[in-house]
Scaffold this motif. Structure first.
Motif, PDB file in Angstrom:
ATOM      1  N   PRO A  56       0.815  -1.228   0.000  1.00 33.73           N
ATOM      2  CA  PRO A  56       0.000   0.000   0.000  1.00 33.73           C
ATOM      3  C   PRO A  56       0.844   1.272   0.000  1.00 33.73           C
ATOM      4  CG  PRO A  56      -0.171  -1.110   2.116  1.00 33.73           C
ATOM      5  CD  PRO A  56       0.490  -2.068   1.169  1.00 33.73           C
TER       6      PRO A  56
ATOM      7  N   LEU B 265       1.540   1.884  -3.486  1.00 35.89           N
ATOM      8  CA  LEU B 265       0.308   2.437  -4.088  1.00 35.89           C
ATOM      9  C   LEU B 265       0.155   3.914  -3.703  1.00 35.89           C
ATOM     10  CD1 LEU B 265      -2.245  -0.476  -3.539  1.00 35.89           C
ATOM     11  CD2 LEU B 265      -1.497   0.392  -5.732  1.00 35.89           C
ATOM     12  N   GLY B 266       0.484   4.224  -2.451  1.00 33.23           N
ATOM     13  CA  GLY B 266       0.417   5.610  -1.981  1.00 33.23           C
ATOM     14  C   GLY B 266       1.374   6.512  -2.734  1.00 33.23           C
TER      15      GLY B 266
ATOM     16  N   MET C 294       0.071   7.351  -5.931  1.00 37.40           N
ATOM     17  CA  MET C 294      -0.956   8.398  -5.787  1.00 37.40           C
ATOM     18  C   MET C 294      -0.292   9.776  -5.883  1.00 37.40           C
ATOM     19  SD  MET C 294      -4.311   8.621  -4.641  1.00 37.40           S
ATOM     20  CE  MET C 294      -4.993   8.195  -3.069  1.00 37.40           C
TER      21      MET C 294
ATOM     22  N   ARG D 261      -4.027   6.037 -10.717  1.00 33.26           N
ATOM     23  CA  ARG D 261      -5.273   5.274 -10.883  1.00 33.26           C
ATOM     24  C   ARG D 261      -5.239   3.939 -10.138  1.00 33.26           C
ATOM     25  NH1 ARG D 261      -6.328   6.080 -17.313  1.00 33.26           N
ATOM     26  NH2 ARG D 261      -7.027   8.230 -17.213  1.00 33.26           N
ATOM     27  N   TYR D 262      -4.059   3.345 -10.020  1.00 37.41           N
ATOM     28  CA  TYR D 262      -3.965   2.051  -9.344  1.00 37.41           C
ATOM     29  C   TYR D 262      -4.414   2.187  -7.881  1.00 37.41           C
ATOM     30  CZ  TYR D 262      -1.611  -0.055 -13.331  1.00 37.41           C
ATOM     31  OH  TYR D 262      -1.347  -0.561 -14.568  1.00 37.41           O
ATOM     32  N   ALA D 263      -3.907   3.241  -7.231  1.00 40.72           N
ATOM     33  CA  ALA D 263      -4.286   3.455  -5.817  1.00 40.72           C
ATOM     34  C   ALA D 263      -5.753   3.842  -5.713  1.00 40.72           C
ATOM     35  CB  ALA D 263      -3.412   4.546  -5.219  1.00 40.72           C
TER      36      ALA D 263
ATOM     37  N   CYS E 148      -8.190   3.145  -7.819  1.00 42.21           N
ATOM     38  CA  CYS E 148      -9.036   1.989  -8.137  1.00 42.21           C
ATOM     39  C   CYS E 148      -9.069   0.994  -6.985  1.00 42.21           C
ATOM     40  CB  CYS E 148      -8.556   1.309  -9.413  1.00 42.21           C
ATOM     41  SG  CYS E 148      -8.946   2.301 -10.863  1.00 42.21           S
ATOM     42  N   PHE E 149      -7.931   0.827  -6.321  1.00 39.97           N
ATOM     43  CA  PHE E 149      -7.880  -0.083  -5.166  1.00 39.97           C
ATOM     44  C   PHE E 149      -8.849   0.411  -4.088  1.00 39.97           C
ATOM     45  CE2 PHE E 149      -6.293  -1.166  -0.986  1.00 39.97           C
ATOM     46  CZ  PHE E 149      -6.089  -2.525  -1.086  1.00 39.97           C
ATOM     47  N   SER E 150      -8.751   1.699  -3.771  1.00 40.16           N
ATOM     48  CA  SER E 150      -9.599   2.257  -2.702  1.00 40.16           C
ATOM     49  C   SER E 150     -11.063   2.314  -3.115  1.00 40.16           C
ATOM     50  CB  SER E 150      -9.136   3.670  -2.342  1.00 40.16           C
ATOM     51  OG  SER E 150      -7.819   3.644  -1.924  1.00 40.16           O
ATOM     52  N   VAL E 151     -11.312   2.832  -4.330  1.00 43.27           N
ATOM     53  CA  VAL E 151     -12.704   3.000  -4.778  1.00 43.27           C
ATOM     54  C   VAL E 151     -13.371   1.639  -4.992  1.00 43.27           C
ATOM     55  CG1 VAL E 151     -14.151   3.885  -6.662  1.00 43.27           C
ATOM     56  CG2 VAL E 151     -12.303   5.278  -5.767  1.00 43.27           C
TER      57      VAL E 151
END
Lengths: 218, 209
Positions: free
Chosen positions: B73, B76-77, B80, B93-95, B97-100
């Motif tokens: 993460p 991923l952060g 972001m 977008r990867y982060a 999309c993971f959260s959303v």
């Protein structure tokens, strides 16, 4: 296209599926998935807040650089943020530290007063908007007045009929009834619609129909 | 009356009046208070996030407990943050999309449970004309049904259907009025809090007598 669009959409779908299914399968694995997602979300959010700080310093830095109107206030904003962070990291955040005093005597009074300003503005807006032009608008006005009177001791004191016949409700009783019965019905009706809306939107996101959160461009 | 000699109280009073000065018109004192709020909030957020999230949720698990999976993460952060670099902004977008995606997956059953089923359950109570609660339950049941019908736009609001939809508007109007009144009073109590701060903490007036 694959790396920029399809893989992110696949991540959304897989994550949506996993988190959706874990709710219906009560097990230790489900709990682990939920806890890990929450922790990962917090860590991603940490970096998201770093992005917010960068945006803040960049926006105000640009205003200072370009000498935009009222740019000295941007200097104040940057200086105060650095000062608050410095005292927090250097002197701790216990009671009676500079950090907590700045919170109690700067942030709390400003925010409290800003929110209280709204009382003046919504009251003046209501004066213009709440004209009893129709029966329904009158219902809105009457409900608002009764709830306002019912929330203060004055409401109880001017309920003279209650003194003559105690069985009759006071303004406070009527305000409580309005809040707990017709207001509850209206809120619940709206809440049901909102709940169904959230479900539909979430489903559209998981299935990749709704993609606006990904932003525009390639 | 004993005016406070605490400089922090003076600062609090200065900012209270600076914000209240906006009632006259926008002015430099209000602007100063506004920018001070933004700055102090950002600094406050930094310290709180550092102590309450970064250290206990990331630094300690990774560097002291060896929970290396949490580096994913963090990556991923970092992706972001790349949002500010136009060439690599798509990596954020990867982060997102993971959260959303996860949030949407969680929202489907939870929203169904909390906002739909629980609310329906709370609406379908004992109805009756013999007790006050029974009559209130009838009002709530009729109100919820009428409001839902009002928001149902797939059928034209005519005849009986239109009549029930109109009843829904009545409930909504009373609801909005009640919410308005409640909000005004909540904001007024905040204002009273500020007045008490000036009178008691600053001017030292003992209102308790």
């Amino acid at each position: 296209m694959l790396w920029k669009k399809q893989i992110p959409l696949a991540i959304t779908f897989i994550m949506g599926l996993i988190l959706g299914i874990q709710y219906f399968v009560p097990s230790s694995t489900s709990d682990w998935v939920f806890d890990e997602y929450r922790t990962w979300g917090i860590i991603i959010g940490l970096f998201g807040s770093v992005l917010a700080y960068i945006s803040f310093y960049r926006a105000h830095g640009m205003r200072i650089k370009k000498k935009a109107p009222a740019w000295p206030f941007s200097v104040v904003a940057i200086a105060m943020s650095l000062a608050m962070a410095f005292v927090g990291f250097a002197f701790g955040r216990e009671e009676n530290t500079v950090f907590m005093n700045m919170y109690t005597y700067i942030l709390v009074p400003i925010e409290g007063t800003m929110f209280s300003l709204l009382a003046f503005y919504i009251s003046s807006a209501a004066y213009r908007a709440f004209r009893a032009r129709s029966a329904q608008a009158t219902a809105l006005l009457v409900a608002a007045v009764i709830v306002m009177l019912g929330r203060v001791p004055l409401g109880e004191q001017i309920s003279f009929w209650h003194k003559l016949w105690p069985a009759l409700p006071t303004f406070t009783d009527i305000a409580n009834w309005i809040l707990n019965v017709p207001n509850m019905a209206a809120k619940r009706g709206m809440g049901l619609g909102i709940g169904l809306g959230i479900m539909m939107l979430s489903l559209k996101i998981v299935l990749g129909i709704e993609r606006s959160y990904m932003g525009s461009g390639e | 009356m004993h005016i406070s000699i605490n400089p922090w109280v003076w600062l609090g009073v200065f900012f209270t009046f600076s914000v209240l000065s906006f009632l006259y018109k926008d002015n430099p004192f209000y602007k100063l208070a506004e920018h001070v709020t933004v700055g102090v909030s950002i600094g406050y957020g930094m310290v709180i996030i550092w102590h309450n999230a970064l250290i206990p949720r990331f630094y300690m698990p990774v560097f002291q407990e060896g929970k290396l999976i949490l580096i994913i993460p963090a990556i991923l952060g970092l992706m972001m943050i790349l949002r500010i670099v136009p060439k690599y902004s798509w990596l954020s977008r990867y982060a997102i999309c993971f959260s959303v995606g996860g949030g949407a997956g969680l929202a489907i059953p939870r929203s169904m449970q909390a906002s739909v089923l629980r609310q329906l359950e709370a609406t379908m109570l004992d109805l009756g004309f013999t007790t006050t609660q029974g009559i209130n339950n009838i009002v709530i049941f009729v109100g919820v049904l009428a409001v839902l019908i009002y928001f149902f736009f797939s059928k034209e609001h005519k005849g009986v259907f239109g009549g029930i939809a109109k009843l829904g508007i009545w409930f909504l109007m009373v609801g909005f009025g009640a919410t308005f009144g409640y909000t005004v009073m909540a904001r007024l109590s905040l204002f009273i809090g500020r007045v008490l701060f000036v009178l008691q903490d600053f001017l030292g007036i003992n209102l308790a007598g």
